[in-house]
Write a protein that holds these residues in place. Structure first.
Motif, mmCIF file in Angstrom:
data_model
loop_
_atom_site.group_PDB
_atom_site.id
_atom_site.type_symbol
_atom_site.label_atom_id
_atom_site.label_comp_id
_atom_site.label_asym_id
_atom_site.label_seq_id
_atom_site.Cartn_x
_atom_site.Cartn_y
_atom_site.Cartn_z
ATOM 1 N N LEU A 121 0.833 -1.202 0.000
ATOM 2 C CA LEU A 121 0.000 0.000 0.000
ATOM 3 C C LEU A 121 0.869 1.253 0.000
ATOM 4 C CD1 LEU A 121 -2.813 1.242 0.132
ATOM 5 C CD2 LEU A 121 -2.739 1.000 2.620
ATOM 6 N N ASP A 122 1.943 1.237 0.787
ATOM 7 C CA ASP A 122 2.863 2.383 0.799
ATOM 8 C C ASP A 122 3.468 2.607 -0.579
ATOM 9 O OD1 ASP A 122 2.438 2.965 3.454
ATOM 10 O OD2 ASP A 122 4.097 1.727 4.165
ATOM 11 N N MET A 123 3.821 1.510 -1.280
ATOM 12 C CA MET A 123 4.409 1.651 -2.610
ATOM 13 C C MET A 123 3.374 2.150 -3.618
ATOM 14 S SD MET A 123 7.090 -1.534 -3.048
ATOM 15 C CE MET A 123 5.904 -2.822 -2.662
ATOM 16 N N ARG A 124 2.132 1.678 -3.486
ATOM 17 C CA ARG A 124 1.078 2.143 -4.397
ATOM 18 C C ARG A 124 0.844 3.639 -4.261
ATOM 19 N NH1 ARG A 124 -2.804 -1.304 -6.781
ATOM 20 N NH2 ARG A 124 -2.503 -3.516 -6.336
ATOM 21 N N MET A 125 0.813 4.124 -3.035
ATOM 22 C CA MET A 125 0.452 5.513 -2.791
ATOM 23 C C MET A 125 1.654 6.438 -2.847
ATOM 24 S SD MET A 125 -2.688 5.017 -2.613
ATOM 25 C CE MET A 125 -3.201 6.703 -2.282
ATOM 26 N N GLY A 126 2.842 5.936 -2.416
ATOM 27 C CA GLY A 126 4.041 6.755 -2.460
ATOM 28 C C GLY A 126 3.886 8.040 -1.669
ATOM 29 N N GLU A 127 4.400 9.128 -2.249
ATOM 30 C CA GLU A 127 4.345 10.427 -1.576
ATOM 31 C C GLU A 127 2.925 10.963 -1.497
ATOM 32 O OE1 GLU A 127 6.933 13.041 -3.612
ATOM 33 O OE2 GLU A 127 8.777 12.020 -2.992
ATOM 34 N N LYS A 128 2.014 10.386 -2.303
ATOM 35 C CA LYS A 128 0.638 10.884 -2.304
ATOM 36 C C LYS A 128 -0.055 10.622 -0.974
ATOM 37 C CE LYS A 128 0.146 10.065 -7.279
ATOM 38 N NZ LYS A 128 1.471 9.477 -7.460
ATOM 39 N N ALA A 129 0.407 9.613 -0.245
ATOM 40 C CA ALA A 129 -0.219 9.267 1.032
ATOM 41 C C ALA A 129 0.408 10.085 2.150
ATOM 42 C CB ALA A 129 -0.074 7.781 1.305
ATOM 43 N N GLY A 130 0.430 11.387 1.974
ATOM 44 C CA GLY A 130 0.994 12.262 2.995
ATOM 45 C C GLY A 130 -0.023 12.610 4.055
ATOM 46 N N GLY A 131 0.447 13.290 5.094
ATOM 47 C CA GLY A 131 -0.454 13.752 6.142
ATOM 48 C C GLY A 131 -1.027 12.655 7.014
ATOM 49 N N GLY A 132 -0.447 11.438 6.953
ATOM 50 C CA GLY A 132 -0.926 10.355 7.812
ATOM 51 C C GLY A 132 -2.275 9.800 7.423
ATOM 52 N N CYS A 133 -2.677 9.949 6.146
ATOM 53 C CA CYS A 133 -4.016 9.492 5.764
ATOM 54 C C CYS A 133 -4.154 7.982 5.867
ATOM 55 C CB CYS A 133 -4.372 9.970 4.359
ATOM 56 S SG CYS A 133 -3.391 9.218 3.041
ATOM 57 N N LEU A 134 -3.060 7.227 5.765
ATOM 58 C CA LEU A 134 -3.155 5.777 5.890
ATOM 59 C C LEU A 134 -3.335 5.335 7.326
ATOM 60 C CD1 LEU A 134 -0.399 4.558 3.386
ATOM 61 C CD2 LEU A 134 -2.863 4.797 3.007
ATOM 62 N N ASP A 135 -3.131 6.233 8.279
ATOM 63 C CA ASP A 135 -3.273 5.890 9.693
ATOM 64 C C ASP A 135 -4.506 6.539 10.331
ATOM 65 O OD1 ASP A 135 -0.796 4.436 9.718
ATOM 66 O OD2 ASP A 135 0.252 6.363 9.721
ATOM 67 N N THR A 136 -5.344 7.167 9.532
ATOM 68 C CA THR A 136 -6.526 7.876 10.046
ATOM 69 C C THR A 136 -7.797 7.160 9.620
ATOM 70 O OG1 THR A 136 -5.342 9.973 9.844
ATOM 71 C CG2 THR A 136 -7.745 10.082 10.115
ATOM 72 N N PRO A 137 -8.617 6.685 10.573
ATOM 73 C CA PRO A 137 -9.870 6.021 10.194
ATOM 74 C C PRO A 137 -10.831 6.986 9.512
ATOM 75 C CG PRO A 137 -9.303 5.600 12.505
ATOM 76 C CD PRO A 137 -8.420 6.708 12.033
ATOM 77 N N ARG A 138 -11.559 6.477 8.526
ATOM 78 C CA ARG A 138 -12.665 7.214 7.902
ATOM 79 C C ARG A 138 -13.844 6.257 7.857
ATOM 80 N NH1 ARG A 138 -12.489 9.631 2.557
ATOM 81 N NH2 ARG A 138 -13.955 11.086 3.506
ATOM 82 N N LEU A 139 -14.822 6.506 8.715
ATOM 83 C CA LEU A 139 -15.927 5.566 8.877
ATOM 84 C C LEU A 139 -17.244 6.158 8.378
ATOM 85 C CD1 LEU A 139 -15.150 4.156 12.447
ATOM 86 C CD2 LEU A 139 -14.309 3.371 10.227
ATOM 87 N N MET A 140 -17.995 5.299 7.706
ATOM 88 C CA MET A 140 -19.378 5.593 7.305
ATOM 89 C C MET A 140 -19.489 6.894 6.503
ATOM 90 S SD MET A 140 -20.808 2.897 8.431
ATOM 91 C CE MET A 140 -22.585 3.145 8.402
ATOM 92 N N PHE A 141 -18.659 7.030 5.485
ATOM 93 C CA PHE A 141 -18.802 8.183 4.604
ATOM 94 C C PHE A 141 -19.357 7.714 3.268
ATOM 95 C CE2 PHE A 141 -14.546 6.585 3.752
ATOM 96 C CZ PHE A 141 -14.397 6.694 2.375
ATOM 97 N N ALA A 142 -19.871 8.646 2.498
ATOM 98 C CA ALA A 142 -20.488 8.334 1.207
ATOM 99 C C ALA A 142 -19.634 8.909 0.083
ATOM 100 C CB ALA A 142 -21.906 8.905 1.143
ATOM 101 N N ASP A 143 -19.422 8.116 -0.968
ATOM 102 C CA ASP A 143 -18.698 8.580 -2.145
ATOM 103 C C ASP A 143 -19.133 7.706 -3.324
ATOM 104 O OD1 ASP A 143 -16.750 9.061 -4.208
ATOM 105 O OD2 ASP A 143 -15.441 9.926 -2.690
ATOM 106 N N ASP A 144 -19.889 8.297 -4.235
ATOM 107 C CA ASP A 144 -20.420 7.530 -5.367
ATOM 108 C C ASP A 144 -19.305 6.959 -6.241
ATOM 109 O OD1 ASP A 144 -22.994 8.009 -4.553
ATOM 110 O OD2 ASP A 144 -23.295 9.730 -5.878
ATOM 111 N N ARG A 145 -18.195 7.685 -6.364
ATOM 112 C CA ARG A 145 -17.095 7.183 -7.183
ATOM 113 C C ARG A 145 -16.520 5.897 -6.589
ATOM 114 N NH1 ARG A 145 -13.468 12.417 -6.894
ATOM 115 N NH2 ARG A 145 -14.034 11.973 -4.728
ATOM 116 N N VAL A 146 -16.348 5.885 -5.273
ATOM 117 C CA VAL A 146 -15.817 4.701 -4.603
ATOM 118 C C VAL A 146 -16.745 3.511 -4.805
ATOM 119 C CG1 VAL A 146 -15.234 3.693 -2.369
ATOM 120 C CG2 VAL A 146 -14.523 6.031 -2.902
ATOM 121 N N VAL A 147 -18.045 3.750 -4.680
ATOM 122 C CA VAL A 147 -19.012 2.654 -4.810
ATOM 123 C C VAL A 147 -19.018 2.102 -6.237
ATOM 124 C CG1 VAL A 147 -21.448 2.037 -4.648
ATOM 125 C CG2 VAL A 147 -20.416 3.518 -2.912
ATOM 126 N N ARG A 148 -18.960 2.989 -7.232
ATOM 127 C CA ARG A 148 -18.944 2.511 -8.621
ATOM 128 C C ARG A 148 -17.704 1.664 -8.890
ATOM 129 N NH1 ARG A 148 -20.926 7.836 -9.747
ATOM 130 N NH2 ARG A 148 -18.819 8.534 -10.305
#
Length: 349
Positions: A121-148
């Motif tokens: 996952l770190d290699m896939r995201m590289g520098e794009k995964a900044g700001g600790g986003c891989l260590d921050t939970p995101r629960l019960m959000f809606a995103d039509d793009r993700v669902v498609r």
């Protein structure tokens, strides 16, 4: 399969109603679950691997208007309920984060779970995964793009296509980018070298171009770190240092080839190439032709541009009588003479 999910789970009242479907890609395992959840069904989950949970379908009976699923971060925490039975909540759960689920009666719940190997996952995201986003939970959000995108991945699990794995990897990358809200970053503008540093570096490269120049030498010469020097040099010249050196080296080779008596093996040895074949390969890559062809063309151009050299090659040229034949007849006569001229070993007349 080199990566295996390591989920620890406890659930009560959750009934699996269809066989598990799954698919793996590089460092990712995708599971499609179809379950029924009577009233009071609940679960507890933790994994040393990051994961995504996407609800694809959920349905309740007509007499169950409040049916739905809650995902919480503590056993007695506040619920984060989806807005409606027909909704498609998404959860990103980092590694080692424990979550709890609670459901109101659902006769059908279909969801996609994506389990990620953290290093991949770190290699896939590289520098794009900044700001600790891989260590921050995101629960019960809606995103039509993700669902498609999740539906397309689930389809690959249920009915695998004959497409290359690049298709699935592309879907995974797109889903991660949307789910983690990775924004486009403007490329960072690199600073250029001051003129005195650039002149010093170029002079050093040209003076030593026939040997291997280490990046460390150039960095020390300018008092900069190797990384900063490399980026600043390219910003100043358009080429990285090693390509600039190769260009200078080939220019030196051209100067050596200008000597009509120089042989290609000798030039290759003087210029620091392993052999003539090595020189030819690099020369063609940089110049677009072979050293032999360049030497031959250069010799011809020198003769054409220098009448004195032309007279030296053919001392009787000025003393020959001028032909009175029409131009067309003269050309035909010369062509006939050329046709009987013996061929050299290299195939040229």
């Amino acid at each position: 399969m080199s990566f295996r999910p390591r989920m620890q789970s406890f659930h009560d009242g959750v009934d699996v109603v269809a066989p598990l479907k799954w698919r793996s890609w590089s460092g990712v395992v995708a599971d499609v679950w179809e379950v029924a959840c009577p009233r009071g069904a609940k679960g507890e989950y933790v994994s040393p691997d990051p994961r995504l949970f996407i609800v694809l379908e959920q349905a309740a009976g007509a007499d169950m208007p409040d049916a739905g699923i809650d995902i919480v971060e503590s056993a007695h925490g506040a619920a984060r309920r989806t807005t409606s039975v027909g909704g498609n909540p998404v959860c990103y759960v980092p590694a080692d984060v424990r979550i709890w689920s609670r459901t109101q009666p659902l006769r059908h719940l279909k969801h996609l779970d994506l389990h990620f190997d953290r290093r991949t996952l770190d290699m896939r995201m590289g520098e794009k995964a900044g700001g600790g986003c891989l260590d921050t939970p995101r629960l019960m959000f809606a995103d039509d793009r993700v669902v498609r995108l999740a539906r397309l991945i689930a389809e690959e699990c249920v009915r695998p296509s004959s497409l290359d794995d690049l298709y699935g990897d592309g879907l995974i990358n797109a889903l991660l980018t949307a789910a983690l809200q990775v924004e486009k970053k403007e490329p960072r503008r690199r600073s250029r070298l001051p003129h005195w540093q650039l002149r010093r570096a170029i002079a050093y490269i040209e003076d030593n171009c026939l040997r291997r120049i280490r990046l460390e030498e150039l960095a020390e010469l300018t008092g900069l770190s190797q990384s900063y020097f490399s980026h600043a040099f390219k910003a100043s010249t358009g080429l990285p240092p090693h390509q600039w050196q190769m260009k200078a080296r080939i220019d030196r080779v051209k100067a050596l080839l200008a000597d009509r008596d120089a042989s290609l093996p000798d030039v290759a040895a003087v210029a620091g190439f392993a052999d003539q074949a090595h020189l030819t390969r690099i020369f063609r890559k940089v110049v677009g032709t072979t050293p032999a062809a360049w030497k031959r063309d250069h010799a011809v151009s020198r003769c054409v541009s220098c009448p004195a050299l032309a007279r030296t090659r053919d001392p009787d040229a000025d003393n020959r009588p001028k032909s009175s034949d029409p131009p067309q007849e003269r050309s035909i006569q010369r062509a006939a003479a050329d046709a009987t001229h013996p061929m050299r070993q290299d195939g040229s007349p």
